[in-house]
Design a protein around this motif. Structure first.
Motif, PDB file in Angstrom:
ATOM      1  N   LEU A  79       0.835  -1.203   0.000  1.00  0.00           N
ATOM      2  CA  LEU A  79       0.000   0.000   0.000  1.00  0.00           C
ATOM      3  C   LEU A  79       0.869   1.252   0.000  1.00  0.00           C
ATOM      4  O   LEU A  79       0.590   2.218  -0.717  1.00  0.00           O
TER       5      LEU A  79
ATOM      6  N   VAL B  45      -7.230  -0.337   5.363  1.00  0.00           N
ATOM      7  CA  VAL B  45      -7.801  -1.286   4.405  1.00  0.00           C
ATOM      8  C   VAL B  45      -8.883  -2.069   5.123  1.00  0.00           C
ATOM      9  O   VAL B  45      -8.651  -2.625   6.198  1.00  0.00           O
TER      10      VAL B  45
ATOM     11  N   ILE C 160     -10.017   0.611   0.333  1.00  0.00           N
ATOM     12  CA  ILE C 160      -9.035   1.516   0.927  1.00  0.00           C
ATOM     13  C   ILE C 160      -9.771   2.759   1.416  1.00  0.00           C
ATOM     14  O   ILE C 160     -10.569   3.344   0.675  1.00  0.00           O
TER      15      ILE C 160
ATOM     16  N   LEU D   5      -6.112  -5.615  -3.322  1.00  0.00           N
ATOM     17  CA  LEU D   5      -5.647  -4.277  -2.954  1.00  0.00           C
ATOM     18  C   LEU D   5      -5.296  -3.457  -4.189  1.00  0.00           C
ATOM     19  O   LEU D   5      -5.646  -2.272  -4.281  1.00  0.00           O
TER      20      LEU D   5
ATOM     21  N   PHE E 142      -7.019  -0.004  -5.404  1.00  0.00           N
ATOM     22  CA  PHE E 142      -6.191   1.202  -5.550  1.00  0.00           C
ATOM     23  C   PHE E 142      -6.422   1.897  -6.891  1.00  0.00           C
ATOM     24  O   PHE E 142      -6.059   3.065  -7.045  1.00  0.00           O
TER      25      PHE E 142
END
Length: 282
Positions: free
Chosen positions: A49, A83, A96, A127, A131
Motif C-alpha cells: 500500500l 484497508v 481503501i 488491494l 487502488f
C-alpha cells in the motif's frame, strides 16, 4: 425519474469533491498492521500500500516513523490510510479508506476483489484493484489549499509601564551566549552530519541500475529512467529490506561483496527465485 436524475447529480458532485479535497493533503500515514491482519505487514500488504501511494506521488510514512517537521506542526496535512476486508468463502474483498486528523472519512475506494486461493496473491490482487480508484483521481498536492489545523491562541505579552517584568530580568542575567545563539534548523541526520545519501550502481544482464538512498531505504532505478521501478523498505530487524515492485514482492539483501540480492516467490515455478544485481565499483 426526476429523483434518479437528482441522485446522479449529487453523486457526481460528491466524486468531484473527493478529487479536489484529496489534493489538499501532503502525507499518507500507513499503519503497521490492519485490523484483519494477524501480524505486522502480513504478506507485505502494508508495504505494498505504501509503494502504491508513493507511485502516485504521495509522501508516505509508517505510523510509528518520526514525522517530518511540517507534519509535526500540523498533523492535518496527513491522512490515515486503512484497508477494510469483507471477504467471503471464495472471494477476497478489500476497500481503501482515508481519514483526516479529525476522524472524518475523506475517501473510500471501490471494492477490489480476487478469487485467488492463495492468501498473499488474493490480498495483493484485491488491494491493487481497489487502488485503481486512487489512480483515477490523478493526485496532485496543492500546498496553498492545505487544511489548517485548529489555531491555538497565542499567550499575550504582558507589558507593565515603568516596571521591568521578572522574566526580562532573568533573561538579562542569563549568559549572553545563550541570547545570541542562532536559530538551528533541524535537518535529516545524514545531512546534519555532512553525509550525503548514497547512490550505488549495479549491472545485470548488460543493463545498468542505480540504487538511491531515501529515508525509508532505497529506490531502484534502471539507467535513464526518472521513476523507480522498485522500492527497498528497511525492515525492523535490520540487514534486510522489503522489496516492492509493480509485479514482485520479496526480500532484498546485500552480499558480502556488495551485490544486491532480491529473492521472491515465483508461483508459476512453485519455488523461490533469486535475482542478483552485480555491484559496480568504478
Amino acid at each position: 425519474m426526476k429523483k434518479l436524475f437528482f441522485l446522479l447529480i449529487i453523486l457526481l458532485n460528491f466524486s468531484g469533491l473527493e478529487a479536489q479535497t484529496l489534493n489538499d493533503y501532503k502525507y499518507i500515514i500507513i499503519p503497521e498492521s490492519f485490523e484483519f491482519s494477524k501480524e505486522k505487514n502480513q504478506y507485505q500488504l502494508n508495504s505494498l500500500l505504501k509503494f502504491l501511494f508513493e507511485r502516485e506521488g504521495f509522501e508516505t510514512l509508517m505510523n510509528r516513523e518520526t514525522r517530518p517537521e511540517d507534519l509535526q506542526r500540523d498533523n492535518c496535512l496527513g491522512l490515515d490510510a486503512d484497508v477494510i476486508e469483507d471477504s467471503g468463502l471464495f472471494t477476497t474483498r478489500m476497500r481503501i479508506t482515508l481519514e483526516d486528523c479529525r476522524g472524518n472519512l475523506i475517501f473510500s475506494s471501490e471494492e477490489g476483489t480476487s478469487r485467488e486461493k492463495e492468501y498473499k496473491r488474493a490480498w495483493h490482487e484485491a488491494l491493487r484493484q481497489a487502488f485503481e480508484s486512487v489512480e483515477a483521481l490523478n493526485y496532485n498536492y496543492e500546498a496553498d489549499a492545505s487544511p489548517e489545523a485548529p489555531s491555538v491562541p497565542e499567550t499575550p505579552e504582558v507589558v507593565v509601564v515603568g516596571q521591568v517584568p521578572v522574566d526580562t530580568l532573568q533573561a538579562e542575567n542569563s549568559t549572553s551566549e545563550l541570547a545570541e545563539e542562532p536559530e538551528v534548523i533541524v535537518q535529516s541526520e545524514k545531512i546534519s552530519k555532512g553525509i550525503q545519501p548514497q547512490t550505488l550502481y549495479f549491472e545485470k544482464d548488460g543493463s545498468f541500475f542505480q540504487l538511491e538512498e531515501n529515508e525509508n531505504g532505497y529506490s531502484l532505478f534502471q539507467k535513464g529512467m526518472s521513476e523507480p521501478f522498485a522500492l527497498l523498505i528497511r525492515s525492523e530487524e535490520g540487514g534486510s529490506f522489503i522489496y516492492n515492485s509493480v509485479t514482485k514482492q520479496g526480500i532484498a539483501t546485500f552480499s558480502e561483496n556488495g551485490d544486491l540480492v532480491v529473492e521472491h516467490f515465483d508461483a508459476s515455478k512453485g519455488a523461490s527465485v533469486k535475482t542478483i544485481y552485480k555491484v559496480k565499483n568504478d
